[in-house]
Design a protein around this motif. Sequence first.
Motif, short mmCIF file in Angstrom:
data_model
loop_
_atom_site.label_atom_id
_atom_site.label_comp_id
_atom_site.label_asym_id
_atom_site.label_seq_id
_atom_site.Cartn_x
_atom_site.Cartn_y
_atom_site.Cartn_z
N ASN A 78 27.35 46.85 34.85
CA ASN A 78 28.21 45.73 34.54
C ASN A 78 28.05 45.22 33.10
O ASN A 78 26.82 44.85 32.87
CB ASN A 78 27.92 44.83 35.46
CG ASN A 78 28.45 45.36 36.99
OD1 ASN A 78 28.34 44.55 37.90
ND2 ASN A 78 29.09 46.39 37.09
N HIS A 79 29.05 45.06 32.38
CA HIS A 79 29.08 44.57 31.08
C HIS A 79 30.17 43.81 30.75
O HIS A 79 31.48 44.24 31.05
CB HIS A 79 28.81 45.64 30.03
CG HIS A 79 28.98 45.26 28.40
ND1 HIS A 79 27.86 44.60 28.11
CD2 HIS A 79 29.82 45.47 27.43
CE1 HIS A 79 27.91 44.30 26.73
NE2 HIS A 79 29.31 44.66 26.49
N VAL A 80 29.93 42.53 30.27
CA VAL A 80 30.80 41.53 29.68
C VAL A 80 31.00 41.87 28.33
O VAL A 80 30.28 41.62 27.52
CB VAL A 80 30.18 40.01 30.15
CG1 VAL A 80 31.52 39.30 29.34
CG2 VAL A 80 30.16 40.02 31.66
N TRP A 81 32.06 42.43 27.85
CA TRP A 81 32.56 42.67 26.29
C TRP A 81 32.63 41.22 25.69
O TRP A 81 32.27 41.14 24.43
CB TRP A 81 33.58 43.57 26.34
CG TRP A 81 33.07 45.17 26.68
CD1 TRP A 81 33.40 45.52 27.82
CD2 TRP A 81 32.61 45.91 25.98
NE1 TRP A 81 32.77 47.09 27.81
CE2 TRP A 81 32.32 47.15 26.66
CE3 TRP A 81 31.97 46.11 24.72
CZ2 TRP A 81 31.66 48.49 26.35
CZ3 TRP A 81 31.36 47.30 24.25
CH2 TRP A 81 30.99 48.42 24.97
N ASN A 82 33.42 40.69 26.35
CA ASN A 82 33.99 39.46 25.73
C ASN A 82 34.36 38.44 26.78
O ASN A 82 34.33 38.84 28.12
CB ASN A 82 34.77 39.40 24.49
CG ASN A 82 36.03 40.02 25.03
OD1 ASN A 82 36.78 39.84 26.07
ND2 ASN A 82 36.70 41.07 24.09
N SER A 83 34.92 37.34 26.50
CA SER A 83 35.05 36.36 27.51
C SER A 83 36.33 36.83 28.51
O SER A 83 36.32 36.24 29.38
CB SER A 83 35.45 34.74 26.82
OG SER A 83 36.43 34.96 25.92
N ARG A 84 37.18 37.74 28.10
CA ARG A 84 38.36 38.04 28.90
C ARG A 84 38.13 39.44 29.16
O ARG A 84 39.03 39.93 29.83
CB ARG A 84 39.48 38.10 27.90
CG ARG A 84 39.61 36.68 27.28
CD ARG A 84 41.06 36.27 26.65
NE ARG A 84 41.43 34.96 26.17
CZ ARG A 84 42.32 34.61 25.64
NH1 ARG A 84 43.27 35.34 25.30
NH2 ARG A 84 42.27 33.30 25.19
N LEU A 85 37.11 40.12 28.69
CA LEU A 85 37.26 41.80 29.05
C LEU A 85 35.88 42.15 29.69
O LEU A 85 34.59 41.91 29.34
CB LEU A 85 37.30 42.44 27.85
CG LEU A 85 37.22 43.97 27.97
CD1 LEU A 85 38.31 44.69 28.90
CD2 LEU A 85 37.24 44.95 26.93
N PHE A 86 35.77 42.51 31.26
CA PHE A 86 34.78 43.04 31.93
C PHE A 86 34.79 44.36 32.28
O PHE A 86 35.89 44.97 32.43
CB PHE A 86 34.68 42.23 33.14
CG PHE A 86 33.60 42.67 34.28
CD1 PHE A 86 32.30 42.08 34.26
CD2 PHE A 86 34.08 43.50 35.37
CE1 PHE A 86 31.37 42.65 35.12
CE2 PHE A 86 33.12 43.75 36.28
CZ PHE A 86 31.71 43.26 36.09
N ASN A 87 33.58 45.11 32.38
CA ASN A 87 33.64 46.49 32.30
C ASN A 87 32.46 46.96 33.46
O ASN A 87 31.39 46.46 33.40
CB ASN A 87 33.50 47.31 31.12
CG ASN A 87 33.28 48.87 31.15
OD1 ASN A 87 32.47 49.35 30.72
ND2 ASN A 87 34.13 49.41 31.99
N ASN A 88 33.03 47.84 34.33
CA ASN A 88 32.23 48.50 35.32
C ASN A 88 32.03 49.89 35.21
O ASN A 88 32.99 50.59 35.25
CB ASN A 88 32.34 48.11 36.64
CG ASN A 88 31.44 48.60 37.85
OD1 ASN A 88 30.32 48.63 37.80
ND2 ASN A 88 32.06 49.63 38.54
N THR A 89 30.90 50.74 34.75
CA THR A 89 30.89 51.84 34.69
C THR A 89 29.87 52.52 35.87
O THR A 89 28.86 52.10 35.96
CB THR A 89 30.44 52.46 33.32
OG1 THR A 89 31.21 51.89 32.42
CG2 THR A 89 30.21 53.94 33.05
#
Length: 872
Positions: free
Chosen positions: A425-436
């Motif tokens: 799980n990575h929070v790229w910025n305040s509006r974009l979240f990513n799960n790989t």
Amino acid sequence: MILLLTVSLFLQAQTPDMPISIHLKQGSLKDFVTQIEKASGYSFIYGEEVAFKHPVTLSLKKTPLKVVLQKAFAGQQISFEITKRHIILKKEKVQPTKRHFTLNGYVLDGISKETLIGANIYERENEMGTTTNPFGYFSITLPEGDTKLDFSYIGYATRQVSLHLCKDTLLTVQLQNDNQLEEVVILSDKPETGIQSSRMGASSIPLAHIKNTPALLSEADVLKTIQLLPGVQGGISGTSGLYVRGGSPDQNLYLLDGVPLYNVDHTLGFLSVFTPEAVKKVDLYKGSFPARFGGRLSSVVDVRTNDGDMRHYHGSFTIGLLTSRMHFEGPIWKDRTSFIISARRSYFDLFLNPFLDDEAKGGYYLYDINAKLNHKFDDRNRLFLSFYNGKDQLMFKNSYDYNDFVEKEKQNIHWGSTLGNIRWNHVWNSRLFNNTTLSYNRFRFRINNDATRQKENFRSRYQSGIEDWGFISDFDYHPIPSHFIKFGGKYTHHTFRPEIQNTFIHTENGEEKQDEISTIAGHEAVRSHEASLYAEDDFNTTERWKANIGAHFSLFQVQKHTYTSLEPRLSLSFSARPDLILKASYTHMTQYVHLLSSSAISLPTDLWVPVTKNIRPMLSRQFSLGGYYTGIRGWEFSIEGYYKALKNVLEYKDGSALSGNSANWEDKVEMGTGRNFGVEFMMEKKTGRTTGWISYTLAKADRKFAPDGINGGKRFPYKYDRRHSVNITLNHQLTQRIDFSASWTFASGNTATLPKQQATIILPEGSSLWSNGYYMQIAPGNLIVTGNYSSSRNNYRLPASHQLNIGVNFRKKTKHGERIWSVSLFNAYNAMNPNHVYIDYKENKNTGVKTPVLKKLTLLPCLPSFSYTYKF
């Protein structure tokens, strides 16, 4: 006197509603004021700072004065006030445009630091809110300045957070468990489920209800609880099979932490592989499927497991009649790394073997293991390692001695699934979240058979299965407060191994030779590639309208042939009143794999096969409408109707079946069309000491094939067609220590094909007869063969079934934890439901004539059971 009367009448005529006419083209403020003063008799008062920002063009006839002023000053930053004789103009103060910033982060359990899925975040002043995603992450964009947010979750005390928002902010909020709510069972509204969401046909199953629902041998089970929802049918009484809206078992997509499972059954379907203690959240989708899901036609069962307590060690163990379970979790590195492990095993083999003869040993057992590691690098990065392994094993051995002919046989049958994944799980910025996610999944079935006959030893090995390697990347994006966008992609490499069987003979001199007759040629592994891309936007168009628009694009490559599919998804929600919501949806789904089965129950011998050059993917298009009412406090009422059109559905041809192996399976099936439609009613009490629901489903499912194909091209009921279904579920908190639960179900019978006539065929000498895979030559003389004849497919409907299950839990707090005794009564009034029907023959003792009679088989009568659980 005349002058005073004239002035009085003139003043009375001066009102804001007096009609006037004006014609002005690209006029200045001075031009406008001059015309109004002449037409109305009013005089204007204003300062030098008041002026038009841009010229005005007006052409109005007999329009009220107030309306004329409103139209002229619109967008000019000029306000007006009308007195008895004057019109006063003022320059409006320009309010500075407020900046907006995004608040994002995680919502956690305050004690264990476990992420909370579906927690609610609400800002009252701007009436804006959101919920946490499947990883406990949230993002909400708010105006600059002081703000107060309420964070809430079922079973936890609401926490209010106040802050001055002046930049994008990362925030982690911890909620404390509220013991006062333990006796209340509530189905909360999630972002993709529940009445307040834009979706329909989506439900979240509360874990408390899963653990309390009475079931066979006191074994709490996720799938058996789902069977109690409207539109979902169970299989044979006591099993965990799901038949959703008239679909077959292979049309359900089962996900464990986002990774598909192909086999979810233990003990021939009487228990599912999902251990309740390991489960964190369960969602069922049967209508408007999210765009990220694909590959199945009927439903998605999304199961998420616990992440592990980062602060304290705790666990539980359970002893039951069928299995025993243990669960343990805690920190490895406090507030950084945690672990969780859950295990379950049956013990029939351990109890039975000591009482069996050494020459006739045997037994059966099952086990499950769930494990997970969770590491938090920082507030923006988390890593998860998950593992599952489950297995069923049946073994027996026999020894026979017939007049010096010695035969010994030992057979071992086992099947199960292994799954592992790495998730970041990575929070790229305040509006974009990513799960790989990188995943591996395997289902395998094996039979090992060793037999000794006289001086030869026979050894055979049979195996089948499917193996997947997968990569998934999902993104959550919040561009503006009213839009919640999800997008991503997936790739899976499939390896299908339908069947491989080899038989060898060992002679007394040590030589080994292959038995050509009893060996099935090993089918080569079939490899395929599956890829998909998706995007969806969940947004509010107005205060009353919500929508979810998305698309799923999939590609499947097999045998040098490529299939593609573009699958649109649409959901609409309209709030007619605060307590009345109407919804509609359209979903297109494609399925690229099939389960070959000729049994009414789940068997490990069922074979997964992919589409081929000749067998095209199955397609479905589902339309749904629904209405939801919450006007009575604590209650919800719903009605949903659906129509599902299917293409390329498979059925065995008349007279064909799996017959023990998948050789030439394409020649044994036909592709046709289908219809599933129905209406589902539900009334549910969600709060208080007594909760539960009553549901009723009226449904129909049928199939149709080519004119020269199955059933002569005539439409016939599908084997999972059940017209009526009623479910009543009750949970009641008798005291703080005792709770009671019950469920009653009623369902129309399934369909079956039964012969109604017999045909006698006389085969002359020299003709051939196909039997058991071989052509047999008829010996001298004639052979009389009697065969059964059915006029149509699924021409018989089994009698209706009904059943009452009851359960009671006795809880007691101890010095170091909690003790729970669970007592249940399965099929309480011993309803002899027909699990199977067959034709037998009754012989007349006087005449010797045998008359066919229909008999039924009941597998599970009334069964009491209990289990003991200790939590520490």
